[in-house]
Design a protein around this motif. Sequence first.
Motif, PDB file in Angstrom:
ATOM      1  N   ASP A 167      -1.003   2.512  -8.077  1.00 19.01           N
ATOM      2  CA  ASP A 167      -1.027   3.936  -8.423  1.00 19.01           C
ATOM      3  C   ASP A 167      -1.125   4.836  -7.198  1.00 19.01           C
ATOM      4  OD1 ASP A 167      -3.583   3.206  -7.748  1.00 19.01           O
ATOM      5  OD2 ASP A 167      -4.558   4.161  -9.465  1.00 19.01           O
ATOM      6  N   GLN A 168      -1.366   4.250  -6.017  1.00 16.40           N
ATOM      7  CA  GLN A 168      -1.410   5.019  -4.773  1.00 16.40           C
ATOM      8  C   GLN A 168      -0.068   4.999  -4.040  1.00 16.40           C
ATOM      9  OE1 GLN A 168      -5.032   2.554  -3.497  1.00 16.40           O
ATOM     10  NE2 GLN A 168      -5.454   4.512  -2.539  1.00 16.40           N
ATOM     11  N   ILE A 169       0.894   4.218  -4.537  1.00 16.15           N
ATOM     12  CA  ILE A 169       2.158   4.003  -3.829  1.00 16.15           C
ATOM     13  C   ILE A 169       3.243   4.935  -4.365  1.00 16.15           C
ATOM     14  CG2 ILE A 169       3.963   2.332  -3.277  1.00 16.15           C
ATOM     15  CD1 ILE A 169       1.805   0.143  -3.590  1.00 16.15           C
ATOM     16  N   ALA A 170       3.892   5.643  -3.454  1.00 17.24           N
ATOM     17  CA  ALA A 170       4.987   6.547  -3.831  1.00 17.24           C
ATOM     18  C   ALA A 170       6.319   5.795  -3.889  1.00 17.24           C
ATOM     19  CB  ALA A 170       5.081   7.706  -2.845  1.00 17.24           C
ATOM     20  N   TYR A 180       8.406  -1.723   3.877  1.00 14.54           N
ATOM     21  CA  TYR A 180       7.239  -0.848   3.985  1.00 14.54           C
ATOM     22  C   TYR A 180       6.899  -0.275   2.609  1.00 14.54           C
ATOM     23  CZ  TYR A 180       8.439  -0.685   8.991  1.00 14.54           C
ATOM     24  OH  TYR A 180       8.750  -1.009  10.291  1.00 14.54           O
ATOM     25  N   LEU A 181       5.623   0.011   2.408  1.00 16.27           N
ATOM     26  CA  LEU A 181       5.230   0.856   1.289  1.00 16.27           C
ATOM     27  C   LEU A 181       4.759   2.186   1.863  1.00 16.27           C
ATOM     28  CD1 LEU A 181       1.874   1.250   0.976  1.00 16.27           C
ATOM     29  CD2 LEU A 181       2.023  -1.081   0.158  1.00 16.27           C
ATOM     30  N   THR A 182       5.022   3.250   1.137  1.00 13.19           N
ATOM     31  CA  THR A 182       4.560   4.576   1.524  1.00 13.19           C
ATOM     32  C   THR A 182       3.588   5.064   0.467  1.00 13.19           C
ATOM     33  OG1 THR A 182       6.641   5.098   2.650  1.00 13.19           O
ATOM     34  CG2 THR A 182       5.246   6.950   2.025  1.00 13.19           C
ATOM     35  N   GLN A 187       1.174   7.531   4.275  1.00 13.33           N
ATOM     36  CA  GLN A 187       0.987   6.401   5.192  1.00 13.33           C
ATOM     37  C   GLN A 187       2.034   5.329   4.920  1.00 13.33           C
ATOM     38  OE1 GLN A 187      -3.242   5.140   5.954  1.00 13.33           O
ATOM     39  NE2 GLN A 187      -3.637   6.423   4.162  1.00 13.33           N
ATOM     40  N   ASN A 188       2.608   4.791   5.983  1.00 12.87           N
ATOM     41  CA  ASN A 188       3.568   3.697   5.870  1.00 12.87           C
ATOM     42  C   ASN A 188       2.900   2.392   6.290  1.00 12.87           C
ATOM     43  OD1 ASN A 188       5.787   5.328   5.082  1.00 12.87           O
ATOM     44  ND2 ASN A 188       6.091   5.947   7.200  1.00 12.87           N
ATOM     45  N   MET A 189       2.991   1.369   5.448  1.00 12.20           N
ATOM     46  CA  MET A 189       2.354   0.096   5.711  1.00 12.20           C
ATOM     47  C   MET A 189       3.321  -1.040   5.424  1.00 12.20           C
ATOM     48  SD  MET A 189      -1.240   0.898   3.745  1.00 12.20           S
ATOM     49  CE  MET A 189      -2.104   2.460   4.001  1.00 12.20           C
ATOM     50  N   VAL A 190       3.269  -2.081   6.252  1.00 15.65           N
ATOM     51  CA  VAL A 190       4.149  -3.235   6.091  1.00 15.65           C
ATOM     52  C   VAL A 190       3.652  -4.110   4.942  1.00 15.65           C
ATOM     53  CG1 VAL A 190       5.034  -5.332   7.184  1.00 15.65           C
ATOM     54  CG2 VAL A 190       4.771  -3.230   8.521  1.00 15.65           C
ATOM     55  N   VAL A 191       4.561  -4.567   4.093  1.00 17.03           N
ATOM     56  CA  VAL A 191       4.229  -5.520   3.026  1.00 17.03           C
ATOM     57  C   VAL A 191       5.095  -6.756   3.199  1.00 17.03           C
ATOM     58  CG1 VAL A 191       3.401  -3.869   1.322  1.00 17.03           C
ATOM     59  CG2 VAL A 191       5.828  -4.332   1.464  1.00 17.03           C
ATOM     60  N   GLU A 192       4.545  -7.900   2.825  1.00 11.52           N
ATOM     61  CA  GLU A 192       5.236  -9.181   3.029  1.00 11.52           C
ATOM     62  C   GLU A 192       6.073  -9.569   1.814  1.00 11.52           C
ATOM     63  OE1 GLU A 192       5.222 -10.714   5.911  1.00 11.52           O
ATOM     64  OE2 GLU A 192       3.936  -9.143   6.720  1.00 11.52           O
ATOM     65  N   TYR A 193       6.820  -8.625   1.292  1.00 12.71           N
ATOM     66  CA  TYR A 193       7.697  -8.890   0.154  1.00 12.71           C
ATOM     67  C   TYR A 193       9.045  -8.237   0.406  1.00 12.71           C
ATOM     68  CZ  TYR A 193       3.545 -10.187  -2.619  1.00 12.71           C
ATOM     69  OH  TYR A 193       2.398 -10.774  -3.098  1.00 12.71           O
ATOM     70  N   LEU A 236      12.010  13.040  -2.289  1.00 15.30           N
ATOM     71  CA  LEU A 236      10.782  12.321  -2.580  1.00 15.30           C
ATOM     72  C   LEU A 236       9.583  12.998  -1.930  1.00 15.30           C
ATOM     73  CD1 LEU A 236      12.002   8.645  -1.980  1.00 15.30           C
ATOM     74  CD2 LEU A 236      12.019   9.953  -4.121  1.00 15.30           C
ATOM     75  N   TYR A 237       8.433  12.776  -2.527  1.00 11.05           N
ATOM     76  CA  TYR A 237       7.184  13.216  -1.917  1.00 11.05           C
ATOM     77  C   TYR A 237       6.226  12.039  -1.888  1.00 11.05           C
ATOM     78  CZ  TYR A 237       2.977  15.679  -0.671  1.00 11.05           C
ATOM     79  OH  TYR A 237       1.847  16.084  -0.011  1.00 11.05           O
ATOM     80  N   PRO A 238       5.742  11.713  -0.675  1.00  9.33           N
ATOM     81  CA  PRO A 238       5.993  12.324   0.636  1.00  9.33           C
ATOM     82  C   PRO A 238       7.466  12.162   1.060  1.00  9.33           C
ATOM     83  CG  PRO A 238       4.076  10.868   0.694  1.00  9.33           C
ATOM     84  CD  PRO A 238       4.784  10.601  -0.583  1.00  9.33           C
ATOM     85  N   SER A 239       7.890  12.987   2.003  1.00  5.93           N
ATOM     86  CA  SER A 239       9.274  12.971   2.463  1.00  5.93           C
ATOM     87  C   SER A 239       9.652  11.599   3.010  1.00  5.93           C
ATOM     88  CB  SER A 239       9.486  14.033   3.545  1.00  5.93           C
ATOM     89  OG  SER A 239       9.218  15.317   3.039  1.00  5.93           O
ATOM     90  N   SER A 240      10.869  11.170   2.708  1.00  4.47           N
ATOM     91  CA  SER A 240      11.357   9.879   3.175  1.00  4.47           C
ATOM     92  C   SER A 240      12.033  10.017   4.533  1.00  4.47           C
ATOM     93  CB  SER A 240      12.349   9.302   2.168  1.00  4.47           C
ATOM     94  OG  SER A 240      13.410  10.223   1.945  1.00  4.47           O
ATOM     95  N   ARG A 241      12.123   8.903   5.251  1.00  2.00           N
ATOM     96  CA  ARG A 241      12.769   8.915   6.576  1.00  2.00           C
ATOM     97  C   ARG A 241      14.272   9.095   6.470  1.00  2.00           C
ATOM     98  NH1 ARG A 241      10.072   3.796   9.857  1.00  2.00           N
ATOM     99  NH2 ARG A 241       7.893   4.433   9.701  1.00  2.00           N
ATOM    100  N   HIS A 242      14.832   8.707   5.324  1.00  2.00           N
ATOM    101  CA  HIS A 242      16.279   8.707   5.156  1.00  2.00           C
ATOM    102  C   HIS A 242      16.667   9.538   3.940  1.00  2.00           C
ATOM    103  CE1 HIS A 242      14.596   4.743   6.376  1.00  2.00           C
ATOM    104  NE2 HIS A 242      15.413   4.886   7.401  1.00  2.00           N
ATOM    105  N   GLU A 243      17.929   9.892   3.888  1.00  2.00           N
ATOM    106  CA  GLU A 243      18.439  10.490   2.658  1.00  2.00           C
ATOM    107  C   GLU A 243      18.480   9.401   1.596  1.00  2.00           C
ATOM    108  OE1 GLU A 243      22.173  13.196   1.042  1.00  2.00           O
ATOM    109  OE2 GLU A 243      22.426  11.935   2.822  1.00  2.00           O
ATOM    110  N   VAL A 244      17.961   9.694   0.430  1.00  2.00           N
ATOM    111  CA  VAL A 244      17.874   8.687  -0.629  1.00  2.00           C
ATOM    112  C   VAL A 244      18.881   9.024  -1.721  1.00  2.00           C
ATOM    113  CG1 VAL A 244      16.385   7.551  -2.301  1.00  2.00           C
ATOM    114  CG2 VAL A 244      15.428   8.329  -0.118  1.00  2.00           C
ATOM    115  N   LEU A 245      19.951   8.247  -1.770  1.00  2.00           N
ATOM    116  CA  LEU A 245      20.992   8.413  -2.773  1.00  2.00           C
ATOM    117  C   LEU A 245      20.887   7.303  -3.809  1.00  2.00           C
ATOM    118  CD1 LEU A 245      24.039   9.186  -0.441  1.00  2.00           C
ATOM    119  CD2 LEU A 245      22.645  10.839  -1.711  1.00  2.00           C
TER     120      LEU A 245
END
Length: 260
Positions: A167-170, A180-182, A187-193, A236-245
Motif C-alpha cells: 500500500d506504500q508502493i506507487a 525498482y519500486l517507487t 523513494q526508489n528502491m531495488v527489488v529482487e524480482y 504518475l505521482y510521484p513523477s516517473s523518470r520516463h514517459e509512461v505510455l
Amino acid sequence: MNVAILEDESLSAHRLEILLVDYDSSIKVVAFLSSVAEAIEWFRDQTPATQPDLVFMDIHLEDGSAFGLIEKAKLTIPVIFTTAYDSYAIQAFKANSIDYLLKPIDENELAAAIDKFKWTRQKQYANMMAPSKWSTLLNWQDSPGQASYKDRFMVTIGTKIKSVGVDQIAYFFYEEKTTYLTTQDGQNMVVEYSLDKLTNLLNPYQFFRVNRAYLVSLSAIQSIHTYAGGKLSLTLYPSSRHEVLVSPDRLNDFKKWLGK
C-alpha cells in the motif's frame, strides 16, 4: 504471531530472528531449539494455548532430521523448512509444509513464505476449519482457484533491511537490468524480482503492467492523456523518470482494468 525456530547453528537461528522482526516487529520467537530431542521434549510440554503459530525447521540436525521430529512429536503446526541442501528431501516433503527456504535465507523469499502462511491461516478461519487440521489446510492451500498476493517487500538500503508495504508502493519500473519500486513519497528502491514475476505476485485489481518497463498502481495514476491513434500517456505521482505510455496491445485490457 508466535514462532519457534529449530536450528543447530546459533548464528543462523539469530539471523533468522532478525529477519523475522524486520519483516514484522510483532513476531515473537518463543523458543530456540537446537536438536530433535530437545524439540520433542519442548513440544510435548506445550498446550494448545502455548504452542507457536508457525515453526521454522532446519532439515538436517546433529541428532536426526526435522521429518523425524514431526513424526515422533505428531506435530500439526504449520512448518517452513530451512535447509542448505537442494536435494530430493525438498521435493519429497514440500507438499507437507507451508514452504521451504534455502540458506542463506533471502529476506524476500522469507517474506513471501510468511505471506503464504498468513493467507492460508486467514482462509482456514474463513472456512471454519479447526486450527489443528494441518493436512486439511495444506490440501486447501493447493486447491485450484485460490490466489495469494504479496502485501510487503523486503528491500536493502545500504546496510539496513526495510519492509515496504504494497500500500506504500506507487509503481515498479525496470531500468538498466534492474527493477525498482517507487514509494508514494518518491523513494526508489531495488527489488529482487522481474516485472514478469511481480505481475504474478501482486493483486491485479491494484496493479497493472502498462508496458515492458512499468507496473503501476491505480492510486499512482494522476491523469491520462490521449494521442492520435488512440495512444495513452500516463502522468504518475510521484513523477516517473520516463514517459509512461500504455502499450497498444494492452490498451483494451487497461481500459477494462480502469473500469473495474
